[in-house]
Design a protein around this motif. Structure first.
Motif, mmCIF file in Angstrom:
data_model
loop_
_atom_site.group_PDB
_atom_site.id
_atom_site.type_symbol
_atom_site.label_atom_id
_atom_site.label_comp_id
_atom_site.label_asym_id
_atom_site.label_seq_id
_atom_site.Cartn_x
_atom_site.Cartn_y
_atom_site.Cartn_z
ATOM 1 N N ILE A 1 0.838 -1.204 0.000
ATOM 2 C CA ILE A 1 0.000 0.000 0.000
ATOM 3 C C ILE A 1 0.871 1.251 0.000
ATOM 4 C CG2 ILE A 1 -1.654 1.354 1.346
ATOM 5 C CD1 ILE A 1 -2.893 -1.261 2.288
ATOM 6 N N GLY A 2 1.898 1.256 0.861
ATOM 7 C CA GLY A 2 2.790 2.412 0.924
ATOM 8 C C GLY A 2 3.485 2.668 -0.400
ATOM 9 N N THR A 3 3.950 1.599 -1.043
ATOM 10 C CA THR A 3 4.630 1.741 -2.339
ATOM 11 C C THR A 3 3.685 2.297 -3.399
ATOM 12 O OG1 THR A 3 6.095 -0.121 -1.815
ATOM 13 C CG2 THR A 3 5.885 0.492 -4.134
ATOM 14 N N LEU A 4 2.451 1.799 -3.403
ATOM 15 C CA LEU A 4 1.477 2.275 -4.384
ATOM 16 C C LEU A 4 1.104 3.732 -4.128
ATOM 17 C CD1 LEU A 4 -0.418 1.831 -6.742
ATOM 18 C CD2 LEU A 4 -2.065 0.776 -5.164
ATOM 19 N N LEU A 5 0.945 4.097 -2.860
ATOM 20 C CA LEU A 5 0.606 5.485 -2.542
ATOM 21 C C LEU A 5 1.736 6.437 -2.926
ATOM 22 C CD1 LEU A 5 -1.156 4.970 0.909
ATOM 23 C CD2 LEU A 5 -2.234 5.712 -1.224
ATOM 24 N N LEU A 6 2.973 6.003 -2.741
ATOM 25 C CA LEU A 6 4.109 6.818 -3.187
ATOM 26 C C LEU A 6 4.075 6.990 -4.701
ATOM 27 C CD1 LEU A 6 7.046 5.452 -0.986
ATOM 28 C CD2 LEU A 6 6.029 7.741 -0.887
ATOM 29 N N ARG A 7 3.736 5.928 -5.383
ATOM 30 C CA ARG A 7 3.641 5.987 -6.848
ATOM 31 C C ARG A 7 2.550 6.958 -7.287
ATOM 32 N NH1 ARG A 7 3.043 0.550 -10.633
ATOM 33 N NH2 ARG A 7 3.126 1.599 -12.679
#
Length: 228
Positions: A212-218
Motif C-alpha cells: 500500500i505504501g509503495t502504491l501510494l508513493l507511486r
C-alpha cells in the motif's frame, strides 16, 4: 491401540499399566479431534518412546518374546531407512504424499516447488490435479493464478484469483495477488481498494502495508503513504 487398552486393563502391575496407557495419553488430542494434516507421522515418536520401556520391562522375563522383538527391530530399522529417504527433501516428501493420498495439498506444495524452479508447466499440471481432487480448494485457485500471471496470461490469472475469493472471501493472499495484477494493468485505485480490503482482514500484515505504501508513493499521496 485396542490391544494396548485390553492389556492395560488386565495388567496387575501398576508400572506396566501406566506404560501401556502412554499411547492413549499421547494420541488423545488426535483421537478427540482428527487431524487433516497429511504429514503427521512425527506424532508417533512419543508413542514409540513410551513403548520402549514396555519392551525393556517385558522381554527379560519372557524368553519366547525375544525373537519377535529382534524381528520388530529389524523391520522398524528397514522402515526407518526408507522414511529417511522420503524426508531427505521437500520434493521427495510431497511426491510420496501424492502416491498415498488424493488430498489437494500435496499437489499444491509440489506446484510451489516447480514454480520456484521455473517449471511453470509442471506447476500448472499439479494445480490442475489438485482442483480435480477438490474443485473448491481456494489455495489451488490462488496459486494457479500466480502461475498464469507469471506465464503472461493475465486474463486467466484474474479469473483464478476471483474464483479463489468467491470460495474464500477473506483470503488475503488472493486479494493481494489480484491487487498486484490490477496495479500492473494500470488500475491503481482498484488495486488500492483490494489492498485495503486485505488489510482489514490482516491489519498487521507487513507485506500488505508495504504494498500500500509503495502504491501510494507511486500515486504521490505522500501523507497517506507515511502511515504504512
Amino acid at each position: 491401540m485396542i490391544s494396548c487398552w485390553a492389556v492395560t486393563h488386565r495388567a496387575s502391575d501398576d508400572r506396566l499399566r501406566f506404560l501401556l496407557s502412554w499411547p492413549f495419553l499421547v494420541l488423545l488430542p488426535t483421537i478427540v479431534i482428527p487431524l487433516n494434516v497429511l504429514v503427521s507421522e512425527h506424532r508417533l515418536y512419543p508413542v514409540l518412546a513410551g513403548l520402549v520401556p514396555v519392551a525393556a520391562y517385558l522381554v527379560p522375563g519372557f524368553r519366547p518374546l525375544r525373537p519377535g522383538v529382534v524381528g520388530c527391530v529389524v523391520l522398524m530399522s528397514a522402515l526407518t531407512i526408507q522414511r529417511v529417504g522420503v524426508w531427505a527433501s521437500e520434493r521427495g516428501l510431497w511426491e510420496d504424499a501424492v502416491r498415498w493420498t488424493r488430498a489437494p495439498r500435496p499437489h499444491v506444495r509440489l506446484a510451489l516447488i516447480e514454480r520456484s524452479a521455473g517449471n511453470l508447466v509442471l506447476a500448472e499440471n499439479h494445480l490442475r490435479h489438485a482442483l480435480e481432487v477438490d474443485p473448491v480448494y481456494a489455495p489451488a485457485w490462488n496459486n494457479l493464478g500466480n502461475v498464469q500471471r507469471q506465464s503472461g496470461d493475465s486474463k486467466s490469472a484474474e479469473s483464478s484469483y476471483q474464483r479463489a475469493l468467491s470460495l474464500l472471501p477473506s483470503y488475503p493472499e488472493a486479494m493481494t495477488n489480484l491487487a498486484a495484477l490490477r496495479v500492473a494493468q494500470g488500475h491503481f485505485d482498484e488495486g488500492l481498494a483490494l489492498y485495503e480490503r486485505a488489510l482489514k482482514v490482516h491489519p498487521n500484515h507487513d507485506q500488505i502495508h508495504n504494498n500500500i505504501g509503495t502504491l501510494l508513493l507511486r500515486l504521490e499521496r505522500m501523507e497517506r503513504a507515511e502511515h504504512h
